[in-house]
Design a protein around this motif. Structure first.
Motif, PDB file in Angstrom:
ATOM      1  N   VAL A  87       0.851  -1.182   0.000  1.00 24.91           N
ATOM      2  CA  VAL A  87       0.000   0.000   0.000  1.00 24.91           C
ATOM      3  C   VAL A  87       0.887   1.232   0.000  1.00 24.91           C
ATOM      4  N   GLY A  88       0.577   2.167  -0.901  1.00 22.98           N
ATOM      5  CA  GLY A  88       1.364   3.393  -0.996  1.00 22.98           C
ATOM      6  C   GLY A  88       0.469   4.607  -1.031  1.00 22.98           C
ATOM      7  N   GLY A  89       1.013   5.743  -0.612  1.00 28.53           N
ATOM      8  CA  GLY A  89       0.167   6.920  -0.443  1.00 28.53           C
ATOM      9  C   GLY A  89       0.493   8.134  -1.266  1.00 28.53           C
ATOM     10  N   PRO A  90       0.960   8.019  -2.530  1.00 25.82           N
ATOM     11  CA  PRO A  90       1.214   9.254  -3.270  1.00 25.82           C
ATOM     12  C   PRO A  90      -0.042   9.982  -3.719  1.00 25.82           C
ATOM     13  N   HIS A  91      -1.176   9.280  -3.780  1.00 22.03           N
ATOM     14  CA  HIS A  91      -2.394   9.903  -4.277  1.00 22.03           C
ATOM     15  C   HIS A  91      -3.469  10.109  -3.208  1.00 22.03           C
ATOM     16  N   SER A  92      -3.383   9.379  -2.108  1.00 19.22           N
ATOM     17  CA  SER A  92      -4.373   9.532  -1.049  1.00 19.22           C
ATOM     18  C   SER A  92      -3.713   9.199   0.277  1.00 19.22           C
TER      19      SER A  92
END
Length: 309
Positions: free
Chosen positions: A118-123
């Motif tokens: 899980v990655g958070g560059p957009h949210s």
């Protein structure tokens, strides 16, 4: 019907100051109650050139507690940036207690294992990716390659670095994302097993010796607690106790002082000059036969024990 709320997630975001406020540049994974693991290049993205041990970054935890933020500093021996295995890793010491329990290590990885990222560059909460571990590959011999499964809408891109690579079934930690191919369907992780366990060594290290202010405060608090004991309050009991002390202490003490003055002088001498605090406490324990007041003396004397002077 009852439902159980999911446990707070142990993956945080690493933030950098931007024109419109802090922005996420990558992720970090909680590996101990006071340490997080990320990539060295994520720290560099956050602080600029000169990144290394002592560099400070800001973390937040939208997957665990939206209100939590903490500073974090690269620990002295927790920095690898291109010149030694594991090549691109950084261990951060947290300034504040974390809002989640540390990740559970998943053991050695093996090809064919399904993983989730899980990655958070957009949210803030991130986008999930499902992938499969392929084998060793990438720019470093220890790295493990993974391929995003067909049909997964998200791809690995800038901002996923430092994100946990988790066993798809158990949710355990296998490594952190370090590199990605241009199209984002292939990436590489730094396996957790290749990163020296700085956080484990820190937890096992002996406690830091108390400083002078702490010593002085502990001596005073111990003397105050000791002055409330019947052994020191009653003149006859104090005289008898005095006669049982080590001769080196007796020669410097006056048993006719008030209880607090006598106790303070006794504790100061016993700690700073002769290392006899534990022996003094033992003699008091015998005379007091335990009790809550004696327990308070022992608690106050804690920083003075251990043989230091």
């Amino acid at each position: 019907m009852t439902t159980t709320a999911p446990a707070p997630d142990w993956q945080f975001r690493v933030l950098a100051e931007g024109r419109n406020g802090p922005r996420a540049v990558g992720a970090a994974v909680l590996v101990s109650p006071s340490h997080a693991l990320t990539c060295a290049h994520v720290v560099r993205d956050a602080v600029g050139t000169g990144a290394g041990p002592g560099s400070a970054v800001l973390l937040d935890a939208p997957r665990a507690d939206a209100a939590w933020r903490s500073g974090a500093v690269v620990v002295e021996d927790g920095w690898w940036s291109g010149d030694a295995s594991p090549w691109d890793a950084a261990v951060l010491g947290l300034d504040a207690p974390p809002p989640a329990r540390p990740a559970v290590p998943g053991g050695p990885w093996e090809p064919g294992r399904r993983v989730r990222i899980v990655g958070g560059p957009h949210s803030p909460a991130g986008w999930w990716i499902t992938a499969t571990l392929d084998g060793r590959g990438g720019s470093r011999p220890e790295y493990a390659q993974f391929t995003v499964e067909p049909g997964t809408p998200a791809v690995v891109e800038r901002g996923y670095s430092g994100s946990a690579v988790r066993d798809a079934e158990e949710g355990t930690l296998l490594g952190v994302v370090a590199e990605m191919a241009r199209e984002g369907r292939i990436g590489w992780m730094v396996p957790l097993e290749t990163v020296p366990g700085i956080w484990a060594r820190a937890a096992a290290a002996p406690p830091r010796p108390p400083g002078e202010r702490e010593v002085a405060a502990a001596i005073l608090e111990t003397a105050r607690a000791m002055s409330r004991l019947r052994t020191l309050i009653l003149p006859d009991a104090r005289a008898s106790f005095h006669l049982g002390l080590d001769e080196r202490l007796r020669s410097w003490l006056r048993p006719d002082q008030d209880p607090l003055s006598y106790a303070h002088h006794l504790v100061d001498l016993a700690h700073r000059e002769y290392g006899l605090v534990e022996e003094v406490l033992g003699q008091l324990e015998v005379r007091e036969r335990g009790g809550a007041t004696m327990a308070g003396v022992a608690a106050a004397a804690g920083p003075l024990l251990g043989g230091g002077r």
